[in-house]
Design a protein around this motif. Structure first.
Motif, PDB file in Angstrom:
ATOM      1  N   LEU A   6     -13.682 -82.010 -36.257  1.00 18.75           N
ATOM      2  CA  LEU A   6     -12.049 -81.297 -35.751  1.00 18.75           C
ATOM      3  C   LEU A   6     -11.349 -80.560 -36.942  1.00 18.75           C
ATOM      4  O   LEU A   6     -11.576 -81.857 -38.059  1.00 18.75           O
ATOM      5  CB  LEU A   6     -11.732 -82.568 -34.989  1.00 18.75           C
ATOM      6  CG  LEU A   6     -12.277 -83.076 -33.497  1.00 18.75           C
ATOM      7  CD1 LEU A   6     -11.439 -83.729 -32.881  1.00 18.75           C
ATOM      8  CD2 LEU A   6     -12.544 -81.819 -32.604  1.00 18.75           C
ATOM      9  N   ILE A  30     -15.761 -78.383 -36.124  1.00 16.86           N
ATOM     10  CA  ILE A  30     -15.086 -77.772 -34.682  1.00 16.86           C
ATOM     11  C   ILE A  30     -14.043 -76.584 -35.110  1.00 16.86           C
ATOM     12  O   ILE A  30     -13.210 -77.141 -36.305  1.00 16.86           O
ATOM     13  CB  ILE A  30     -14.691 -78.134 -33.871  1.00 16.86           C
ATOM     14  CG1 ILE A  30     -15.586 -79.238 -33.014  1.00 16.86           C
ATOM     15  CG2 ILE A  30     -13.626 -77.678 -32.606  1.00 16.86           C
ATOM     16  CD1 ILE A  30     -17.012 -79.014 -32.065  1.00 16.86           C
ATOM     17  N   ARG A  32     -11.432 -73.091 -33.556  1.00 17.20           N
ATOM     18  CA  ARG A  32     -11.064 -72.542 -31.747  1.00 17.20           C
ATOM     19  C   ARG A  32     -11.968 -71.374 -32.056  1.00 17.20           C
ATOM     20  O   ARG A  32     -12.895 -71.516 -30.015  1.00 17.20           O
ATOM     21  CB  ARG A  32      -9.738 -72.121 -32.090  1.00 17.20           C
ATOM     22  CG  ARG A  32      -9.033 -73.129 -31.206  1.00 17.20           C
ATOM     23  CD  ARG A  32      -7.373 -72.481 -32.162  1.00 17.20           C
ATOM     24  NE  ARG A  32      -6.964 -72.238 -33.270  1.00 17.20           N
ATOM     25  CZ  ARG A  32      -5.825 -71.909 -33.945  1.00 17.20           C
ATOM     26  NH1 ARG A  32      -4.549 -71.939 -33.215  1.00 17.20           N
ATOM     27  NH2 ARG A  32      -5.795 -71.842 -34.674  1.00 17.20           N
ATOM     28  N   GLY A  34     -15.014 -70.874 -33.901  1.00 17.68           N
ATOM     29  CA  GLY A  34     -16.879 -71.367 -33.846  1.00 17.68           C
ATOM     30  C   GLY A  34     -17.319 -70.781 -34.833  1.00 17.68           C
ATOM     31  O   GLY A  34     -18.147 -71.033 -35.180  1.00 17.68           O
ATOM     32  N   GLY A  49     -14.021 -75.009 -30.330  1.00 18.15           N
ATOM     33  CA  GLY A  49     -13.602 -76.212 -29.126  1.00 18.15           C
ATOM     34  C   GLY A  49     -11.872 -76.086 -29.501  1.00 18.15           C
ATOM     35  O   GLY A  49     -11.927 -75.669 -30.111  1.00 18.15           O
ATOM     36  N   ASP A  50     -11.200 -76.005 -28.012  1.00 17.83           N
ATOM     37  CA  ASP A  50      -9.968 -76.191 -28.402  1.00 17.83           C
ATOM     38  C   ASP A  50      -9.876 -78.368 -28.677  1.00 17.83           C
ATOM     39  O   ASP A  50      -9.339 -78.792 -26.682  1.00 17.83           O
ATOM     40  CB  ASP A  50      -9.054 -76.123 -27.212  1.00 17.83           C
ATOM     41  CG  ASP A  50      -7.856 -76.009 -26.949  1.00 17.83           C
ATOM     42  OD1 ASP A  50      -6.931 -76.504 -27.875  1.00 17.83           O
ATOM     43  OD2 ASP A  50      -7.192 -75.779 -26.224  1.00 17.83           O
ATOM     44  N   ASN A  53      -7.402 -80.110 -25.793  1.00 19.19           N
ATOM     45  CA  ASN A  53      -8.465 -80.456 -24.299  1.00 19.19           C
ATOM     46  C   ASN A  53      -8.834 -81.791 -24.281  1.00 19.19           C
ATOM     47  O   ASN A  53      -9.954 -81.729 -24.729  1.00 19.19           O
ATOM     48  CB  ASN A  53      -9.255 -78.773 -23.924  1.00 19.19           C
ATOM     49  CG  ASN A  53      -9.533 -78.551 -22.451  1.00 19.19           C
ATOM     50  OD1 ASN A  53      -9.776 -80.480 -21.896  1.00 19.19           O
ATOM     51  ND2 ASN A  53      -9.026 -78.160 -21.989  1.00 19.19           N
ATOM     52  N   GLU A  56     -12.349 -80.957 -23.227  1.00 19.84           N
ATOM     53  CA  GLU A  56     -13.493 -80.802 -23.959  1.00 19.84           C
ATOM     54  C   GLU A  56     -14.157 -81.629 -25.529  1.00 19.84           C
ATOM     55  O   GLU A  56     -15.170 -81.178 -25.706  1.00 19.84           O
ATOM     56  CB  GLU A  56     -13.031 -79.319 -25.165  1.00 19.84           C
ATOM     57  CG  GLU A  56     -13.277 -78.098 -24.053  1.00 19.84           C
ATOM     58  CD  GLU A  56     -12.102 -76.841 -24.746  1.00 19.84           C
ATOM     59  OE1 GLU A  56     -12.861 -76.648 -26.021  1.00 19.84           O
ATOM     60  OE2 GLU A  56     -11.980 -75.949 -24.129  1.00 19.84           O
ATOM     61  N   ILE A  57     -12.955 -81.873 -25.613  1.00 16.13           N
ATOM     62  CA  ILE A  57     -13.092 -83.213 -26.836  1.00 16.13           C
ATOM     63  C   ILE A  57     -14.670 -83.935 -26.334  1.00 16.13           C
ATOM     64  O   ILE A  57     -15.600 -84.742 -27.377  1.00 16.13           O
ATOM     65  CB  ILE A  57     -12.216 -83.469 -27.147  1.00 16.13           C
ATOM     66  CG1 ILE A  57     -11.384 -83.137 -28.457  1.00 16.13           C
ATOM     67  CG2 ILE A  57     -12.331 -85.332 -28.125  1.00 16.13           C
ATOM     68  CD1 ILE A  57      -9.783 -83.504 -28.690  1.00 16.13           C
ATOM     69  N   GLU A  59     -17.116 -83.724 -23.916  1.00 10.92           N
ATOM     70  CA  GLU A  59     -18.337 -82.770 -24.154  1.00 10.92           C
ATOM     71  C   GLU A  59     -18.585 -82.762 -25.101  1.00 10.92           C
ATOM     72  O   GLU A  59     -19.823 -83.009 -25.967  1.00 10.92           O
ATOM     73  CB  GLU A  59     -18.001 -81.274 -23.750  1.00 10.92           C
ATOM     74  CG  GLU A  59     -18.492 -81.183 -22.984  1.00 10.92           C
ATOM     75  CD  GLU A  59     -17.922 -79.803 -21.545  1.00 10.92           C
ATOM     76  OE1 GLU A  59     -18.861 -78.283 -22.015  1.00 10.92           O
ATOM     77  OE2 GLU A  59     -17.474 -79.838 -20.427  1.00 10.92           O
ATOM     78  N   LEU A  60     -17.740 -82.059 -26.121  1.00  7.76           N
ATOM     79  CA  LEU A  60     -18.209 -81.594 -27.581  1.00  7.76           C
ATOM     80  C   LEU A  60     -18.150 -83.154 -28.250  1.00  7.76           C
ATOM     81  O   LEU A  60     -19.609 -83.568 -29.068  1.00  7.76           O
ATOM     82  CB  LEU A  60     -17.362 -81.308 -28.259  1.00  7.76           C
ATOM     83  CG  LEU A  60     -16.961 -79.711 -28.034  1.00  7.76           C
ATOM     84  CD1 LEU A  60     -15.186 -79.623 -28.564  1.00  7.76           C
ATOM     85  CD2 LEU A  60     -17.529 -78.978 -28.746  1.00  7.76           C
TER      86      LEU A  60
END
Ligand SMILES: NC(=O)c1ccc[n+]([C@@H]2O[C@H](COP(=O)([O-])OP(=O)(O)OC[C@H]3O[C@@H](n4cnc5c(N)ncnc54)[C@H](OP(=O)(O)O)[C@@H]3O)[C@@H](O)[C@H]2O)c1
Length: 212
Positions: A6, A30, A32, A34, A49-50, A53, A56-57, A59-60
């Protein structure tokens, strides 16, 4: 290792990416947008990715061995986003099987003497106090977590682009300074220390300060 990074577009983050890639790890970086032009390597994938959130984290992060963070406020974001991102990361990882993360923190919360944090000293620049306090808030979020394997890596007072020497010293919770009282490291050597911790897991549940 397969690492989710991140803040890979940032000044420290892209150096951590390069250090990981040099050591043959796979990196998903990651930001914002991409779009991360600074890194060109077959083992690097840039994804949008944000980091505020948790879903989202989650999922990533799925499918990675560990999460590395060099997140900080950029653009028009305020410093208070730092503890929010720490909370989102923790909440997100709790939804996954990934339980290891290494976090880039701040120097302001490190001790420079008994019960004295760097941020409270006269030498600490006034304009950096809100940022230092936001890092302390994030530290207070992270330090109470016992169901994830975290390490909090704190830079010294000064960290700038420079040379990769591979040399650094560490101290638990204590600002690292040399015999002349200078507390500094290059971003390249900070990345070395950071990736050493990701690989070796020597400072789990520890606020590890680094410097020369
Ligand atoms: N002495 C010290 O204590 C000291 C000194 C230097 C740095 N630091 C700390 O180290 C950290 C990294 O510093 P830096 O200079 O490398 O920061 P930076 O260059 O500003 O990078 C910040 C990174 O965070 C990402 N980011 C910000 N908001 C995001 C969001 N909502 N979702 C996803 N990604 C987001 C940015 O990505 P995009 O903007 O591309 O989306 C960028 O990759 C910061 O927390 C900084 O405060 C501490």
């Amino acid at each position: 290792m397969n690492v989710l990074l991140l803040g890979a577009s940032g000044r420290i983050g892209h150096r951590i990416a390069n250090e990981l890639l040099e050591r043959d790890h796979d990196v998903t970086g990651i930001s914002r947008s991409g779009e991360i032009d600074k890194i060109d390597d077959a083992d690097f994938k840039a994804v949008a990715g944000d980091a505020t959130n948790p879903d989202e984290i989650a999922e990533l992060a799925a499918g990675h061995d560990a999460v590395a963070s060099a997140l900080g406020p950029s653009g028009d974001e305020g410093a208070e986003i730092i503890p929010k991102m720490a909370e989102a990361l923790i909440e997100g990882l709790r939804q996954t099987d990934v339980d290891r993360f290494v976090w880039t923190g701040g120097a302001g919360g490190l001790n420079v003497g008994p019960d004295t944090q760097l941020v409270t000293t006269d030498e600490f620049p006034d304009e950096l106090v809100p940022l230092a306090e936001a890092h302390i808030d994030a530290w207070e979020v992270i330090r109470d977590v016992d169901d994830l394997q975290w390490s909090y890596i704190a830079p010294p007072a000064q960290i700038e682009p420079g040379e990769r020497t591979g040399e650094y010293r560490t101290a638990e919770g204590q600002l690292v300074a040399n015999e002349d009282g200078e507390s500094r490291i290059s971003m390249e050597d900070f990345a070395v220390a950071f990736v050493d911790e990701l690989e070796n897991n020597d400072a789990i549940h520890t606020q590890l300060a680094v410097g020369y």
